[in-house]
Design an enzyme around this catalytic site. Structure first.
Site, short mmCIF file in Angstrom:
data_model
loop_
_atom_site.label_atom_id
_atom_site.label_comp_id
_atom_site.label_asym_id
_atom_site.label_seq_id
_atom_site.Cartn_x
_atom_site.Cartn_y
_atom_site.Cartn_z
N HIS A 108 0.62 -1.23 -0.05
CA HIS A 108 0.10 -0.08 0.00
C HIS A 108 0.84 1.33 0.13
O HIS A 108 0.53 2.26 0.84
CB HIS A 108 -0.96 0.03 1.06
CG HIS A 108 -1.94 -1.04 1.19
ND1 HIS A 108 -2.46 -1.68 -0.02
CD2 HIS A 108 -2.40 -1.72 2.05
CE1 HIS A 108 -3.64 -2.48 0.14
NE2 HIS A 108 -3.51 -2.70 1.55
N HIS A 182 -9.58 1.46 1.29
CA HIS A 182 -9.46 0.22 2.10
C HIS A 182 -10.56 0.20 3.13
O HIS A 182 -10.37 -0.01 4.14
CB HIS A 182 -8.31 0.14 2.57
CG HIS A 182 -7.62 -1.16 2.98
ND1 HIS A 182 -8.06 -1.88 4.05
CD2 HIS A 182 -6.61 -1.97 2.48
CE1 HIS A 182 -7.60 -2.84 4.13
NE2 HIS A 182 -6.53 -2.93 3.30
N GLU A 317 -11.64 -4.08 -2.32
CA GLU A 317 -10.65 -3.05 -2.76
C GLU A 317 -10.62 -3.30 -4.30
O GLU A 317 -9.94 -4.12 -4.83
CB GLU A 317 -9.43 -3.16 -2.12
CG GLU A 317 -9.54 -3.29 -0.56
CD GLU A 317 -8.12 -3.72 0.03
OE1 GLU A 317 -7.04 -3.36 -0.44
OE2 GLU A 317 -8.25 -4.70 0.71
#
Length: 365
Positions: A108, A182, A317
């Protein structure tokens, strides 16, 4: 019919900058709270078929909770969502290194990714929608990524109760970009989501190694616990004896969506155990990562003191596929000067139907 509204509430300060909570209210029963910290979806309040309202996303209580390390509750993650193997990739012959923050890999966008930034917010309103546009400048070299990147994320809530999230990025040097939200979804407010039904519009997924890195090309879901081409009870699927599920502790995998031509189409449908709330995720992205909160252990709580436990929620996601910068066989995430990276995801609630929720909530229907 009430008009939608948008308003701002101070939410403390971080990194020497004020942070805000922007509230989008559809005027018809659905509302969303957006934090400028991490461009986070802090709450999403949705009526059920009887008119009872609750937030369908898990959140944290205070700004201090968000600025402390946490598993990305509601945040926009980037510059690269999901994993880059060993935190390295080669672009135009130059190797770039992203700090490893997940079992030796970059997750991420690295430890100081977009989820840790204070974004700038600006509202907008039309007759049938309200929005907040969040902008962030990521300098050249931040977290090891080449090129200065300007990212814009716009949350728009309309009177039908649909929350759209639009992502736009431009750069001054070749780079890679992959943005997603998220959020942890829980449509029923139970102790877990094991009774939820999940359907994913995909015939293939990416098997991964023990670190969550794709092992090879997409594999067919047919005959595996990853076959969600029809609605399946999450608990029944997760109880299946399967090496992929055992290694991850549940789902933490990316499905390759059908018709990946860039148009908006349905990616997933999540239904509460009593079918009182239904969420459909629509997207232009080629993949969707399903994560069943396998690593949550009760360490985090919301404003009511409720603990976020393992399998207590599920993330959906929408994104490009993991480790794409190292996988030329997967859809490219390269962005070059003069180009614009765009994607759109919509959260729709078909159980709301055509009835005005504000009236139903008041007992008039």
């Amino acid at each position: 019919m009430p008009r939608p509204t948008v308003h701002r509430t101070p939410f403390g300060s971080a990194q020497g900058a004020p942070t805000d909570l922007w509230t989008l209210d559809s005027g018809t029963g659905v509302s969303a709270g957006i934090l400028t910290y991490g461009a986070s979806l802090h709450r999403l309040t949705v009526p059920d078929t009887a008119g009872a309202t609750t937030s369908v996303v898990r959140s944290l209580s205070t700004l201090d909770d968000y600025t402390a390390e946490h598993p990305y509750f509601g945040a926009v993650v980037g510059r690269y969502a999901n994993r880059i193997a060993h935190g390295r990739f080669v672009l135009d012959g130059t190797e770039h290194h992203i700090p490893a923050n997940d079992r030796g890999h970059a997750l991420h966008g690295g430890p100081d990714g977009f989820h840790t930034k204070v974004w700038e917010g600006a509202p907008d309103r039309t007759d049938d929608s309200v929005s907040v546009r969040l902008t962030l400048h990521s300098p050249d070299g931040e977290m090891g990524f080449p090129g200065a990147l300007d990212a814009t994320v716009t949350y728009t809530l309309d009177t039908a109760g649909t929350l759209a999230v639009d992502y736009v990025s431009v750069t001054d040097r070749p780079t890679v970009v992959n943005l997603t939200n998220h959020a942890y979804f829980d449509l029923a407010g139970h102790d877990d989501v094991l009774g939820h039904h999940l359907e994913v519009d995909a015939d293939a997924y990416l098997p991964v190694d023990d670190d969550g890195i794709p092992l090879g090309p997409p594999a067919e879901v047919r005959g595996t616990p990853f076959d969600l081409t029809a609605p399946r009870v999450l608990g029944e699927r997760l109880a299946t004896e399967d090496p992929q599920l055992r290694a991850a502790g549940g789902y933490d995998h990316c499905w390759v969506l059908r018709d990946a031509g860039g148009g908006l189409r349905r990616a997933a449908r999540l239904t509460a155990p009593d079918a009182a709330r239904v969420l459909e995720v629509w997207t232009t992205e080629p993949g969707i990562q399903v994560y069943t909160a396998n690593q949550l252990d009760g360490s985090f709580t919301d404003g009511t003191g409720r603990r976020h436990e393992r399998h207590g929620s599920v993330c959906l996601e929408t994104q490009h596929l993991p480790d794409s910068p190292n996988r030329p066989d997967l859809p490219s995430t390269v962005l070059r000067p003069g180009e614009t990276a765009r994607s759109r995801t919509e959260l729709r609630f078909p159980h709301l139907g055509d009835q005005p929720i504000a009236l139903r909530r008041g007992g008039l229907l």
